[in-house]
Write a protein that holds these residues in place. Structure first.
Motif, short mmCIF file in Angstrom:
data_model
loop_
_atom_site.label_atom_id
_atom_site.label_comp_id
_atom_site.label_asym_id
_atom_site.label_seq_id
_atom_site.Cartn_x
_atom_site.Cartn_y
_atom_site.Cartn_z
N UNK A 3 0.83 -1.20 0.00
CA UNK A 3 0.00 0.00 0.00
C UNK A 3 0.87 1.26 0.00
N UNK A 4 1.97 1.24 0.75
CA UNK A 4 2.88 2.40 0.77
C UNK A 4 3.45 2.68 -0.62
N UNK A 5 3.84 1.62 -1.31
CA UNK A 5 4.36 1.76 -2.67
C UNK A 5 3.30 2.37 -3.58
N UNK A 6 2.09 1.82 -3.55
CA UNK A 6 1.02 2.32 -4.40
C UNK A 6 0.70 3.78 -4.12
N UNK A 11 1.00 9.43 -5.76
CA UNK A 11 1.33 10.80 -5.37
C UNK A 11 2.33 11.40 -6.36
N UNK A 12 3.35 10.64 -6.72
CA UNK A 12 4.35 11.11 -7.67
C UNK A 12 3.73 11.36 -9.03
N UNK A 13 2.95 10.41 -9.54
CA UNK A 13 2.35 10.56 -10.86
C UNK A 13 1.35 11.72 -10.90
#
Length: 64
Positions: A3-6, A11-13
């Motif tokens: 979930x942290x990765x997603x 957020x970045x995208x």
């Protein structure tokens, strides 16, 4: 994937999309009349530590 990765990916995208749109609109306003024209666009994404380079190209229609 976690979930942290997603969440960090989304957020970045989102940041990339929002800031890119703002910069394109700003450049079109500065250029003046862009209606009826199209502009070649290219984005180069690199990720340090992953040996990644991803290129996206396309066309953006001018605004009336």
């Amino acid at each position: 994937m976690s979930d942290d990765f997603n969440m960090s990916m989304r957020k970045f995208l989102k940041q990339v999309g929002v800031t890119s749109q703002q910069k394109i609109e700003e450049a079109m306003r500065a250029k003046g009349e862009t209606g009826g024209k199209s502009f070649e666009a290219k984005v180069v994404l690199t990720v340090d530590g992953l040996d990644l380079e991803h290129v996206v190209t396309g066309k953006i229609a001018g605004q009336d």
